[in-house]
Design a protein around this motif. Structure first.
Motif, PDB file in Angstrom:
ATOM      1  N   ALA A 279       0.828  -1.203   0.000  1.00  0.00           N
ATOM      2  CA  ALA A 279       0.000   0.000   0.000  1.00  0.00           C
ATOM      3  C   ALA A 279       0.866   1.257   0.000  1.00  0.00           C
ATOM      4  O   ALA A 279       0.534   2.252  -0.657  1.00  0.00           O
TER       5      ALA A 279
ATOM      6  N   HIS B 251      -7.291  -1.331 -11.173  1.00  0.00           N
ATOM      7  CA  HIS B 251      -7.588  -2.674 -10.660  1.00  0.00           C
ATOM      8  C   HIS B 251      -7.916  -3.574 -11.842  1.00  0.00           C
ATOM      9  O   HIS B 251      -8.752  -3.236 -12.684  1.00  0.00           O
TER      10      HIS B 251
ATOM     11  N   ILE C 262      -5.925   1.823   2.781  1.00  0.00           N
ATOM     12  CA  ILE C 262      -6.124   0.398   2.521  1.00  0.00           C
ATOM     13  C   ILE C 262      -7.603   0.058   2.503  1.00  0.00           C
ATOM     14  O   ILE C 262      -8.064  -0.749   1.667  1.00  0.00           O
TER      15      ILE C 262
ATOM     16  N   TYR D 148      -8.817   1.033  -0.817  1.00  0.00           N
ATOM     17  CA  TYR D 148      -8.376   0.053  -1.811  1.00  0.00           C
ATOM     18  C   TYR D 148      -9.266  -1.188  -1.800  1.00  0.00           C
ATOM     19  O   TYR D 148      -9.436  -1.848  -2.836  1.00  0.00           O
TER      20      TYR D 148
ATOM     21  N   SER E 180      -5.843  -5.057  -2.951  1.00  0.00           N
ATOM     22  CA  SER E 180      -4.625  -4.408  -3.423  1.00  0.00           C
ATOM     23  C   SER E 180      -3.716  -5.368  -4.181  1.00  0.00           C
ATOM     24  O   SER E 180      -2.856  -4.936  -4.965  1.00  0.00           O
TER      25      SER E 180
ATOM     26  N   ILE F  89      -4.335  -4.550  -7.720  1.00  0.00           N
ATOM     27  CA  ILE F  89      -4.075  -3.195  -8.198  1.00  0.00           C
ATOM     28  C   ILE F  89      -2.738  -3.198  -8.927  1.00  0.00           C
ATOM     29  O   ILE F  89      -1.734  -3.665  -8.408  1.00  0.00           O
TER      30      ILE F  89
END
Length: 519
Positions: free
Chosen positions: A34, A101, A141, A144, A278, A281
């Motif tokens: 992150a 994403h 986070i 996310y 994440s 991502i």
């Protein structure tokens, strides 16, 4: 009749998780990743702050809005929390360099970071309270997590095929959830914030065809989610059970897609705290829409394998780019001359031509004076983009180049390198250093890097905000000088880095910032 506000369901389950989550609940590797993702978002904002279309947006917003308490990054000016979030998001989204994403397309940093730092700035001005780096990391986070989960409920990229700008649909809840956590809202208030954010969700993908507003559209969920959380903090009541409400609920309304079932409600909370979004991502290598990246890598592979045949571009008679339905609708449209930088970065045909001509797809290739080159448009006129169902639903593409002698050379890739395997943390750091070199003093750049990668030790996020607020230089001019400088000094000793096109280059040991201003 709507559901009872006390009815248990996925909305309340999500809000309970948001309320109860602590940084200690999050695996160390997720926390570390992150921080690198945050650094990339900051990189994109600093690169984007003084691009022409961002400056145009800034002039407009500064003329409309009075001064306020929240920093506008790269301008050393302050606005109210809502317009500051909007402009700072526009900076991150300004040059198609930002994260996305892979399964539920949205650009998380452009939604979450501007909202969080604007919320922190407003609270500090109004109440003298401060937020530390741990709070910022935890809240980010959560953002996310929430945005992609909303997207997965709606079949992810399928929203693009329907004409929605998916990130502006999925992103309102992400912004509201992140800001709610930062402000320490109770579970009921978090639900109110999500309800008020979701009722503002929208976004038309036709913005990609040359409009300035394409750059700003992720700023709408940043601003609106922030607004929703600030309202909820005052006790304002939002829609309850907003995701699963059968009449006029978020999923029942946006899920009218012809899919069966129309939406996947369980995706919102499935494996919460176990599967981390994440992980999906990705960070971009190229200054273009994510759906064009497989085009770039496929063309680059052909150039490497058939260098002699593609050395003379006049030898090409046709180019066929085959792709999935989502990629076709997003990037396979027919580009017409002239084209803005926005449209060029969203077009697979244009980006393919850029790779063939310039052998890289960097910000420099989208300078205004380069957009109307005859050599580019000659190749675009020879290019056909088409949907090939056998290539699946994601990133796989096939490019076939036919030559004057009738030979057809073909390459198929399942995904671009920045999707599979994706950029490592070290490569993200190299991207930050490379792309910000020359747009600010190296001492400032190094301090931002250190603060973000050691976020848990920061006592007050205003330290980071002040570093972001100071003016930056025009990145387009800088990248021209970077290329010139690299060409002049590449024979010197240097470190190996990713150049975010196709091949690695050797950056010179002399400081680029100094060289630019000495030339």
């Amino acid at each position: 009749m709507g559901q009872s506000s006390n009815t248990p369901g996925v909305t309340k389950e999500l809000c309970s998780w948001i309320y109860g989550l602590s940084l200690n609940d999050i695996p160390e590797e997720v926390r570390t990743r992150a921080k690198y993702l945050i650094l990339d978002g900051i990189c994109c904002a600093l690169v984007g702050a003084h691009l022409p279309w961002v400056e145009k947006a800034a002039r407009a917003v500064f003329s409309i809005e009075p001064p306020g308490d929240c920093m506008v990054w790269g301008y050393d000016k302050k606005l109210g929390a809502l317009p500051a979030a909007l402009l700072n998001s526009t900076e991150i989204q300004s040059f198609e360099l930002d994260d996305w994403h892979t399964l539920a397309p949205l650009h998380s940093n452009s939604i979450i970071l501007p909202a969080l730092l604007a919320a922190a700035g407003q609270k500090r001005a109004k109440t003298s309270s401060s937020f530390d780096g741990t709070s910022l990391l935890l809240s980010t986070i959560i953002g996310y997590e929430v945005g992609p989960r909303v997207g997965l409920c709606l079949y992810g990229g399928h929203m693009l095929t329907r004409g929605w700008h998916s990130g502006t649909v999925f992103g309102h809840a992400a912004s509201a959830a992140a800001v709610s956590k930062l402000l320490g809202l109770q579970q009921d208030a978090i639900e109110d914030a999500l309800g008020m954010a979701c009722t503002q969700a929208c976004g038309l993908m036709s913005a990609q065809f040359g409009s300035d507003v394409k750059r700003m559209q992720h700023g709408f969920p940043a601003r609106n989610g922030l607004f929703a959380a600030l309202l909820a903090e005052t006790g304002y009541i939002g829609i309850k059970n907003v995701f699963e409400e059968p009449y006029g609920g978020f999923l029942s309304t946006f899920g009218q897609s012809g899919k069966e079932p129309p939406y996947l409600v369980d995706e919102l909370t499935k494996a919460l705290g176990q599967t981390w979004q994440s992980d999906d991502i990705r960070v971009k290598s190229y200054a273009s829409m994510a759906g064009t990246h497989c085009t770039v890598d496929t063309i680059a592979a052909l150039q490497q394998k058939h260098a002699d045949k593609l050395a003379d571009l006049q030898n090409i008679t046709s180019i066929k780019i085959e792709m999935s339905e989502a990629a076709m609708k997003h990037g396979g449209w027919t580009a017409t001359r002239p084209l803005s930088a926005t449209g060029a970065q969203m077009s697979c045909a244009y980006v393919a031509a850029v790779q063939l001509v310039d052998r890289r797809v960097s910000p420099q290739e989208f300078r205004h004076e380069l957009l109307d080159r005859d050599v580019i448009w000659d190749l675009i006129d020879k290019t056909e983009c088409c949907h090939t169902p056998e290539l699946g639903e994601k990133y796989e593409q096939r490019v076939t180049v036919t030559l004057k002698d009738g030979e057809a050379i073909t390459e198929t890739l399942q995904a671009p390198h920045d999707v599979d395997p994706g950029l490592t943390n070290e490569e993200i750091l190299q991207k930050f250093r490379t792309f910000t070199d020359g747009i600010m003093a190296p001492e400032r750049r190094d301090r931002i890097e250190k603060i973000v990668l050691d976020l848990e030790t920061m006592d007050d996020v205003s330290i980071l905000e002040n570093l972001l607020a100071a003016p930056t230089r025009s990145p387009i001019d800088v990248f021209w000088w970077l290329r010139k400088t690299i060409g002049m000094f590449a024979s010197g000793a240097g470190m190996r880095v990713i150049d975010f096109s196709v091949h690695s280059i050797d950056l010179p040991s002399p400081n680029i910032y100094s060289l630019i201003h000495d030339i």
